[in-house]
Design a protein around this motif. Structure first.
Motif, PDB file in Angstrom:
ATOM      1  N   LYS A  71       0.697  -0.720  -0.044  1.00  0.00           N
ATOM      2  CA  LYS A  71       0.083  -0.528  -0.030  1.00  0.00           C
ATOM      3  C   LYS A  71       0.811   1.254  -0.093  1.00  0.00           C
ATOM      4  O   LYS A  71       0.320   2.280  -1.050  1.00  0.00           O
ATOM      5  CB  LYS A  71      -1.239  -0.139   1.462  1.00  0.00           C
ATOM      6  N   SER A  72       1.642   0.979   1.056  1.00  0.00           N
ATOM      7  CA  SER A  72       2.848   2.397   0.868  1.00  0.00           C
ATOM      8  C   SER A  72       4.029   2.147   1.222  1.00  0.00           C
ATOM      9  O   SER A  72       4.419   1.173   2.130  1.00  0.00           O
ATOM     10  CB  SER A  72       2.113   3.416   1.698  1.00  0.00           C
ATOM     11  N   THR A  73       5.507   2.767   0.825  1.00  0.00           N
ATOM     12  CA  THR A  73       6.672   2.863   1.549  1.00  0.00           C
ATOM     13  C   THR A  73       7.012   3.836   2.014  1.00  0.00           C
ATOM     14  O   THR A  73       6.142   5.082   1.094  1.00  0.00           O
ATOM     15  CB  THR A  73       7.248   2.204   0.374  1.00  0.00           C
ATOM     16  N   LYS A  74       7.861   4.315   3.178  1.00  0.00           N
ATOM     17  CA  LYS A  74       8.692   5.256   3.399  1.00  0.00           C
ATOM     18  C   LYS A  74      10.176   5.164   3.979  1.00  0.00           C
ATOM     19  O   LYS A  74      10.410   4.270   3.907  1.00  0.00           O
ATOM     20  CB  LYS A  74       7.993   6.103   4.351  1.00  0.00           C
ATOM     21  N   LEU A  75      11.161   5.928   3.033  1.00  0.00           N
ATOM     22  CA  LEU A  75      12.419   5.719   3.287  1.00  0.00           C
ATOM     23  C   LEU A  75      12.202   6.981   4.445  1.00  0.00           C
ATOM     24  O   LEU A  75      12.426   7.816   4.540  1.00  0.00           O
ATOM     25  CB  LEU A  75      12.529   6.421   2.252  1.00  0.00           C
ATOM     26  N   LEU A  76      13.092   6.068   5.678  1.00  0.00           N
ATOM     27  CA  LEU A  76      13.139   6.843   6.981  1.00  0.00           C
ATOM     28  C   LEU A  76      15.430   5.965   7.100  1.00  0.00           C
ATOM     29  O   LEU A  76      15.708   5.351   6.391  1.00  0.00           O
ATOM     30  CB  LEU A  76      13.008   6.097   7.904  1.00  0.00           C
TER      31      LEU A  76
END
Length: 133
Positions: free
Chosen positions: A41-46
């Motif tokens: 559904k979604s990804t975030k780069l942290l």
């Protein structure tokens, strides 16, 4: 229900195209769960700095769609106390021990550096191909 994947922080070195499984989880009895790119559904780069070593850790936070999250929750619930293989493009990248079931469809994958984290994220989103062996 939990929304964070406990004890499953993964070092990934490759990924898949939309026509191939993005991530597969394989149990000791060889049963598996496959999560395709279109189920992400979604990804975030942290990035996080380790307070003890001052090293930067790059993390891709992944949220599965509702169907994949339910399947992943059931898969992990049935395997608490076991080790599973996490595979990307058919290659085992890590074999974590499941201390508890994983609900909510959220988990994190760690990468060795920022460029690799960006590449992994692109692969998981279907924007880049699996590396050729």
């Amino acid at each position: 229900m939990r929304s964070i994947l406990p004890f499953l922080f993964v070092a990934v070195i490759s990924g898949c195209t939309p026509s191939n499984p993005a991530i597969s989880f394989v149990a000791e009895d060889t049963s598996s769960l496959v999560v395709f790119s279109d189920q992400i559904k979604s990804t975030k780069l942290l990035s996080n700095e380790d307070q003890y070593t001052n090293d930067t850790q790059y993390v891709i936070s992944i949220k599965l769609d509702d169907e994949a999250a339910q399947e992943f929750g059931s898969f992990s619930q049935d395997r608490v106390g076991e080790t599973i293989d996490v595979r990307v493009c058919g290659v085992t990248v890590v074999s974590p021990y499941l201390h508890s079931a994983i609900y909510g469809g959220m988990f994190q994958i760690t990468a060795p550096d920022q460029d690799e984290a960006k590449r992994i994220r692109s692969i998981l989103l279907g924007k880049a191909d699996c590396p050729q062996n």
